[in-house]
Design a protein around this motif. Sequence first.
Motif, PDB file in Angstrom:
ATOM      1  N   ALA A  59       0.834  -1.194   0.000  1.00 53.86           N
ATOM      2  CA  ALA A  59       0.000   0.000   0.000  1.00 53.86           C
ATOM      3  C   ALA A  59       0.871   1.247   0.000  1.00 53.86           C
ATOM      4  N   ILE A  60       0.441   2.253  -0.737  1.00 55.95           N
ATOM      5  CA  ILE A  60       1.036   3.586  -0.670  1.00 55.95           C
ATOM      6  C   ILE A  60       0.059   4.486   0.059  1.00 55.95           C
ATOM      7  N   ILE A  61       0.536   5.168   1.108  1.00 56.85           N
ATOM      8  CA  ILE A  61      -0.309   6.039   1.925  1.00 56.85           C
ATOM      9  C   ILE A  61       0.331   7.414   1.985  1.00 56.85           C
ATOM     10  N   THR A  62      -0.343   8.423   1.449  1.00 57.08           N
ATOM     11  CA  THR A  62       0.184   9.781   1.596  1.00 57.08           C
ATOM     12  C   THR A  62      -0.221  10.330   2.959  1.00 57.08           C
ATOM     13  N   GLY A  63       0.679  11.131   3.531  1.00 61.27           N
ATOM     14  CA  GLY A  63       0.422  11.654   4.869  1.00 61.27           C
ATOM     15  C   GLY A  63       0.372  10.546   5.894  1.00 61.27           C
ATOM     16  N   GLY A  64       1.318   9.600   5.796  1.00 58.33           N
ATOM     17  CA  GLY A  64       1.283   8.416   6.650  1.00 58.33           C
ATOM     18  C   GLY A  64       2.097   8.501   7.919  1.00 58.33           C
ATOM     19  N   SER A  65       2.643   9.668   8.234  1.00 57.84           N
ATOM     20  CA  SER A  65       3.516   9.763   9.404  1.00 57.84           C
ATOM     21  C   SER A  65       2.764  10.097  10.678  1.00 57.84           C
TER      22      SER A  65
ATOM     23  N   SER B 131       7.043  16.942   6.486  1.00 56.56           N
ATOM     24  CA  SER B 131       8.077  17.594   7.301  1.00 56.56           C
ATOM     25  C   SER B 131       8.421  16.842   8.580  1.00 56.56           C
ATOM     26  N   HIS B 132       7.787  15.716   8.821  1.00 58.56           N
ATOM     27  CA  HIS B 132       8.009  14.978  10.074  1.00 58.56           C
ATOM     28  C   HIS B 132       8.704  13.644   9.800  1.00 58.56           C
ATOM     29  N   LYS B 133       9.977  13.726   9.389  1.00 54.33           N
ATOM     30  CA  LYS B 133      10.720  12.506   9.062  1.00 54.33           C
ATOM     31  C   LYS B 133      10.849  11.581  10.268  1.00 54.33           C
ATOM     32  N   GLU B 134      11.075  12.162  11.456  1.00 53.57           N
ATOM     33  CA  GLU B 134      11.237  11.326  12.650  1.00 53.57           C
ATOM     34  C   GLU B 134       9.974  10.529  12.923  1.00 53.57           C
ATOM     35  N   SER B 135       8.823  11.169  12.767  1.00 51.83           N
ATOM     36  CA  SER B 135       7.553  10.457  12.968  1.00 51.83           C
ATOM     37  C   SER B 135       7.384   9.352  11.931  1.00 51.83           C
ATOM     38  N   ALA B 136       7.746   9.644  10.677  1.00 54.60           N
ATOM     39  CA  ALA B 136       7.649   8.633   9.626  1.00 54.60           C
ATOM     40  C   ALA B 136       8.556   7.449   9.931  1.00 54.60           C
ATOM     41  N   ASP B 137       9.780   7.723  10.370  1.00 56.30           N
ATOM     42  CA  ASP B 137      10.717   6.647  10.708  1.00 56.30           C
ATOM     43  C   ASP B 137      10.169   5.785  11.839  1.00 56.30           C
ATOM     44  N   ASP B 138       9.503   6.415  12.800  1.00 57.56           N
ATOM     45  CA  ASP B 138       8.929   5.662  13.917  1.00 57.56           C
ATOM     46  C   ASP B 138       7.799   4.760  13.443  1.00 57.56           C
TER      47      ASP B 138
ATOM     48  N   GLN C   8       7.585   0.613  13.652  1.00 60.29           N
ATOM     49  CA  GLN C   8       6.471  -0.120  14.243  1.00 60.29           C
ATOM     50  C   GLN C   8       5.879  -1.123  13.255  1.00 60.29           C
ATOM     51  N   ILE C   9       5.750  -0.729  12.001  1.00 59.38           N
ATOM     52  CA  ILE C   9       5.186  -1.632  10.999  1.00 59.38           C
ATOM     53  C   ILE C   9       6.070  -2.852  10.833  1.00 59.38           C
ATOM     54  N   GLU C  10       7.373  -2.646  10.806  1.00 55.65           N
ATOM     55  CA  GLU C  10       8.300  -3.751  10.533  1.00 55.65           C
ATOM     56  C   GLU C  10       8.455  -4.697  11.712  1.00 55.65           C
ATOM     57  N   GLN C  11       7.801  -4.406  12.830  1.00 57.91           N
ATOM     58  CA  GLN C  11       7.763  -5.373  13.930  1.00 57.91           C
ATOM     59  C   GLN C  11       6.844  -6.552  13.611  1.00 57.91           C
ATOM     60  N   ASN C  12       6.006  -6.385  12.581  1.00 57.90           N
ATOM     61  CA  ASN C  12       5.152  -7.487  12.135  1.00 57.90           C
ATOM     62  C   ASN C  12       5.963  -8.400  11.218  1.00 57.90           C
ATOM     63  N   ASN C  13       5.898  -9.697  11.456  1.00 57.92           N
ATOM     64  CA  ASN C  13       6.725 -10.655  10.724  1.00 57.92           C
ATOM     65  C   ASN C  13       6.506 -10.565   9.219  1.00 57.92           C
ATOM     66  N   GLY C  14       7.605 -10.383   8.472  1.00 55.63           N
ATOM     67  CA  GLY C  14       7.552 -10.421   7.016  1.00 55.63           C
ATOM     68  C   GLY C  14       7.049  -9.159   6.357  1.00 55.63           C
ATOM     69  N   VAL C  15       6.715  -8.128   7.138  1.00 55.50           N
ATOM     70  CA  VAL C  15       6.170  -6.896   6.582  1.00 55.50           C
ATOM     71  C   VAL C  15       7.287  -5.865   6.453  1.00 55.50           C
ATOM     72  N   ARG C  16       7.344  -5.208   5.299  1.00 57.47           N
ATOM     73  CA  ARG C  16       8.336  -4.164   5.056  1.00 57.47           C
ATOM     74  C   ARG C  16       7.650  -2.810   4.984  1.00 57.47           C
ATOM     75  N   ALA C  17       8.403  -1.757   5.272  1.00 54.85           N
ATOM     76  CA  ALA C  17       7.865  -0.403   5.182  1.00 54.85           C
ATOM     77  C   ALA C  17       8.999   0.572   4.922  1.00 54.85           C
ATOM     78  N   ILE C  18       8.683   1.633   4.186  1.00 56.74           N
ATOM     79  CA  ILE C  18       9.631   2.724   3.974  1.00 56.74           C
ATOM     80  C   ILE C  18       8.858   4.039   4.003  1.00 56.74           C
ATOM     81  N   GLY C  19       9.571   5.133   4.274  1.00 55.76           N
ATOM     82  CA  GLY C  19       8.992   6.464   4.235  1.00 55.76           C
ATOM     83  C   GLY C  19       9.677   7.313   3.182  1.00 55.76           C
TER      84      GLY C  19
END
Length: 251
Positions: A4-10, A34-41, A45-56
């Motif tokens: 999924a692509i989510i805009t404003g996902g941070s 403008s909230h890179k730190e929030s996006a990284d967080d 959290q998403i990648e704590q789910n087994n086999g799931v990848r995420a990027i910002g």
Amino acid sequence: MKIAIITGGSNGIGKSTALELGKRGVSVILTYHSHKESADDVVRQIEQNNGVRAIGLKLDLSQKSTFDDFTQQIRESLHEVFQRNSFDYLVNNGGIGGGMMFPEMTEDYFDLILNTNFKGPVFLTQQLIQLMEDGGRIVNTSSNSASLTPPGYSVYGSLKAALSTWTRYLAKELAPRQIRVNAVSPGPVHSNFGDGVFDKHPEYIKPLADQTALGRIANPDDIGKVIVNLLSDDFSWVTAQDIEVSGGFML
């Protein structure tokens, strides 16, 4: 693996949507302004789910001239991070809030709301559907300001109404590819939207809650779960709809 692509996902509704998708095994590309730190967080959290990848990825929805480069970033990320050439779901959630009474309305304010909340999603979607799988799903975050008339929101509400109407047109045009397109229209949500107005002015909350049938204003999870379910196979026969998710605000 679905992507999924989510805009404003941070933060706010986008963050809740991204986290819920991750829990359900969907990998996520989320954007932030403008909230890179929030996006990284959120990514962590998403990648704590087994086999799931995420990027910002950074994106300014008001700058259409950047969409070519952004789409190329999506192409590269799909290939390098997810080993795919396509994605499945698009959530046009990014936007800007804040009202301005009509007599004081400026052209700069009008252009900012127009470019971020309507023109941006339209032309970004035009780019990204080239990479979307047939049978994909799109959900647009509109607002019940499109049908109500709170003072100061004549431009914001009108452009959210345009987004809701565009949802129906897009659903019809993409139907030959079996792509479903829907919208959700939240009422008041306690998030950082509108520059965190409810944290700065908690006195605004009770009057809005008193006008809500279910007795409170929403939190982001109330909306995010509806978006995720609209993307799911449980709603496979629903398209071109704008679903109000307001708890009965001003019912």
